[in-house]
Design a protein around this motif. Sequence first.
Motif, mmCIF file in Angstrom:
data_model
loop_
_atom_site.group_PDB
_atom_site.id
_atom_site.type_symbol
_atom_site.label_atom_id
_atom_site.label_comp_id
_atom_site.label_asym_id
_atom_site.label_seq_id
_atom_site.Cartn_x
_atom_site.Cartn_y
_atom_site.Cartn_z
ATOM 1 N N ALA A 234 -25.829 -38.857 58.119
ATOM 2 C CA ALA A 234 -24.505 -39.327 57.722
ATOM 3 C C ALA A 234 -23.633 -39.615 58.939
ATOM 4 C CB ALA A 234 -23.842 -38.289 56.818
ATOM 5 N N ARG A 235 -23.675 -38.743 59.935
ATOM 6 C CA ARG A 235 -22.898 -38.973 61.149
ATOM 7 C C ARG A 235 -23.357 -40.238 61.853
ATOM 8 N NH1 ARG A 235 -23.503 -33.363 61.683
ATOM 9 N NH2 ARG A 235 -25.275 -33.666 63.107
ATOM 10 N N ALA A 236 -24.646 -40.401 61.958
ATOM 11 C CA ALA A 236 -25.196 -41.571 62.640
ATOM 12 C C ALA A 236 -24.812 -42.867 61.933
ATOM 13 C CB ALA A 236 -26.714 -41.451 62.746
ATOM 14 N N ALA A 237 -24.720 -42.808 60.612
ATOM 15 C CA ALA A 237 -24.399 -44.005 59.828
ATOM 16 C C ALA A 237 -22.895 -44.238 59.708
ATOM 17 C CB ALA A 237 -25.016 -43.890 58.436
ATOM 18 N N GLY A 238 -22.091 -43.272 60.143
ATOM 19 C CA GLY A 238 -20.645 -43.418 60.036
ATOM 20 C C GLY A 238 -20.110 -43.216 58.633
ATOM 21 N N VAL A 239 -20.785 -42.377 57.858
ATOM 22 C CA VAL A 239 -20.371 -42.119 56.478
ATOM 23 C C VAL A 239 -19.023 -41.396 56.442
ATOM 24 C CG1 VAL A 239 -20.929 -40.650 54.485
ATOM 25 C CG2 VAL A 239 -22.674 -42.153 55.465
ATOM 26 N N LEU A 240 -18.184 -41.806 55.498
ATOM 27 C CA LEU A 240 -16.918 -41.130 55.241
ATOM 28 C C LEU A 240 -17.093 -40.196 54.047
ATOM 29 C CD1 LEU A 240 -14.551 -44.234 55.545
ATOM 30 C CD2 LEU A 240 -15.292 -42.670 57.356
ATOM 31 N N GLU A 241 -16.307 -39.135 54.003
ATOM 32 C CA GLU A 241 -16.425 -38.155 52.916
ATOM 33 C C GLU A 241 -15.091 -37.956 52.229
ATOM 34 O OE1 GLU A 241 -17.480 -33.395 52.246
ATOM 35 O OE2 GLU A 241 -18.103 -34.415 54.094
ATOM 36 N N VAL A 242 -15.116 -37.910 50.892
ATOM 37 C CA VAL A 242 -13.924 -37.577 50.113
ATOM 38 C C VAL A 242 -14.303 -36.517 49.090
ATOM 39 C CG1 VAL A 242 -12.832 -39.836 50.399
ATOM 40 C CG2 VAL A 242 -14.341 -39.448 48.434
ATOM 41 N N ARG A 243 -13.320 -35.737 48.671
ATOM 42 C CA ARG A 243 -13.552 -34.718 47.657
ATOM 43 C C ARG A 243 -13.161 -35.211 46.263
ATOM 44 N NH1 ARG A 243 -14.091 -29.431 49.357
ATOM 45 N NH2 ARG A 243 -14.484 -29.047 47.144
ATOM 46 N N GLY A 244 -12.453 -36.315 46.219
ATOM 47 C CA GLY A 244 -12.067 -36.901 44.938
ATOM 48 C C GLY A 244 -11.748 -38.368 45.131
ATOM 49 N N LEU A 245 -11.790 -39.136 44.042
ATOM 50 C CA LEU A 245 -11.540 -40.561 44.150
ATOM 51 C C LEU A 245 -10.098 -40.872 44.508
ATOM 52 C CD1 LEU A 245 -13.633 -41.904 41.123
ATOM 53 C CD2 LEU A 245 -14.275 -41.827 43.542
ATOM 54 N N GLY A 246 -9.210 -39.916 44.291
ATOM 55 C CA GLY A 246 -7.814 -40.119 44.649
ATOM 56 C C GLY A 246 -7.579 -40.312 46.127
ATOM 57 N N GLU A 247 -8.556 -39.968 46.958
ATOM 58 C CA GLU A 247 -8.419 -40.130 48.401
ATOM 59 C C GLU A 247 -8.796 -41.526 48.880
ATOM 60 O OE1 GLU A 247 -10.478 -36.991 50.535
ATOM 61 O OE2 GLU A 247 -10.315 -35.692 48.784
ATOM 62 N N LEU A 248 -9.390 -42.325 48.006
ATOM 63 C CA LEU A 248 -9.965 -43.596 48.448
ATOM 64 C C LEU A 248 -8.938 -44.604 48.929
ATOM 65 C CD1 LEU A 248 -12.773 -44.405 45.849
ATOM 66 C CD2 LEU A 248 -13.060 -43.874 48.282
ATOM 67 N N ALA A 249 -7.844 -44.772 48.198
ATOM 68 C CA ALA A 249 -6.883 -45.820 48.533
ATOM 69 C C ALA A 249 -6.336 -45.637 49.943
ATOM 70 C CB ALA A 249 -5.747 -45.842 47.516
ATOM 71 N N ALA A 250 -5.955 -44.419 50.285
ATOM 72 C CA ALA A 250 -5.438 -44.174 51.631
ATOM 73 C C ALA A 250 -6.531 -44.347 52.671
ATOM 74 C CB ALA A 250 -4.843 -42.765 51.703
ATOM 75 N N LEU A 251 -7.731 -43.864 52.375
ATOM 76 C CA LEU A 251 -8.840 -43.931 53.325
ATOM 77 C C LEU A 251 -9.212 -45.374 53.637
ATOM 78 C CD1 LEU A 251 -11.044 -42.119 54.779
ATOM 79 C CD2 LEU A 251 -12.494 -42.649 52.834
ATOM 80 N N LEU A 252 -9.457 -46.161 52.598
ATOM 81 C CA LEU A 252 -9.879 -47.545 52.813
ATOM 82 C C LEU A 252 -8.699 -48.416 53.248
ATOM 83 C CD1 LEU A 252 -12.371 -48.001 49.834
ATOM 84 C CD2 LEU A 252 -12.891 -47.507 52.240
ATOM 85 N N GLY A 253 -7.513 -48.111 52.750
ATOM 86 C CA GLY A 253 -6.341 -48.857 53.187
ATOM 87 C C GLY A 253 -6.121 -48.729 54.677
ATOM 88 N N ALA A 254 -6.266 -47.512 55.211
ATOM 89 C CA ALA A 254 -6.101 -47.297 56.647
ATOM 90 C C ALA A 254 -7.204 -47.992 57.436
ATOM 91 C CB ALA A 254 -6.096 -45.803 56.947
ATOM 92 N N ARG A 255 -8.405 -48.000 56.899
ATOM 93 C CA ARG A 255 -9.533 -48.599 57.612
ATOM 94 C C ARG A 255 -9.441 -50.114 57.643
ATOM 95 N NH1 ARG A 255 -14.675 -46.525 58.859
ATOM 96 N NH2 ARG A 255 -16.228 -48.122 59.246
ATOM 97 N N TRP A 256 -8.949 -50.701 56.571
ATOM 98 C CA TRP A 256 -8.949 -52.169 56.453
ATOM 99 C C TRP A 256 -7.576 -52.789 56.722
ATOM 100 C CZ3 TRP A 256 -12.061 -52.011 51.256
ATOM 101 C CH2 TRP A 256 -13.419 -51.742 51.558
ATOM 102 N N SER A 257 -6.592 -51.997 57.107
ATOM 103 C CA SER A 257 -5.258 -52.563 57.340
ATOM 104 C C SER A 257 -5.198 -53.239 58.718
ATOM 105 C CB SER A 257 -4.215 -51.456 57.269
ATOM 106 O OG SER A 257 -4.455 -50.454 58.254
#
Length: 257
Positions: A234-257
Amino acid sequence: MTSAPTAGPADATPAPVVLFDLDDTLMAHREAVAAGIVLHMHAREYRGDETEAMRRWHELEEEHYVAYLAGALTFEGQRRARAAAFARLFGEELDDPAASRWFAEYFERYRESWALHDDVAPALDALAARLPGVRFGIITNGELEYQSAKIARLALGGRVEHVIASGAVGVTKPDSAIFRVALDRFRATAPVSAAAYVGDRLRTDAVGAADAGLVGVWLNRRGVSPSAEDAAAARAAGVLEVRGLGELAALLGARWS
């Protein structure tokens, strides 16, 4: 499967795509399985520890569904194998026709228990707000007709543009080919600016997607600790981890902004 017409490749503005696994990511599959098998035990008048029975039924699902995905069993064959093995725990021997009937009865109780995880609808709304024009899809290891029935019953069809099922395309996750098929489907209707895949299985979903060039997101609802080997992958592939789907918008928004 689409909710509205999409613009053609020539006049569309590139938008991000967020793809999801279905079972145990969007649909509360594990919970439906547990409820279904307990109801079925009552109907068959099986006596025993229900917690242990749920655990064993889950193990049988993992064992025989993996065999189906590997081509060792047919879809109906893995159902019969699971039914026969479970019934044997309670002293009941099932031949193939009886095992099929047994599973069909269980399946009705499982289907009655289908539900989305509570965070699904809010997460899709938050993603749509944070990522204008975002498009949603599903990649699932399973038969298209079977998985589409779940999507319809859960009222996801209006939000999901494409459903890619391994049974229809002839390749299963984590093979990169199934992720490429999904992206090709989206690119056929409009350009894609970025793509992520979210699933509850670290290797099968998140690492598989990352190896195919998507943003791989591991949905670790239960906070499990992966093996050292899986963690390294997972580290080698750059996988991101969340504990719930509610974290996705902030996570992907920050990555793609």
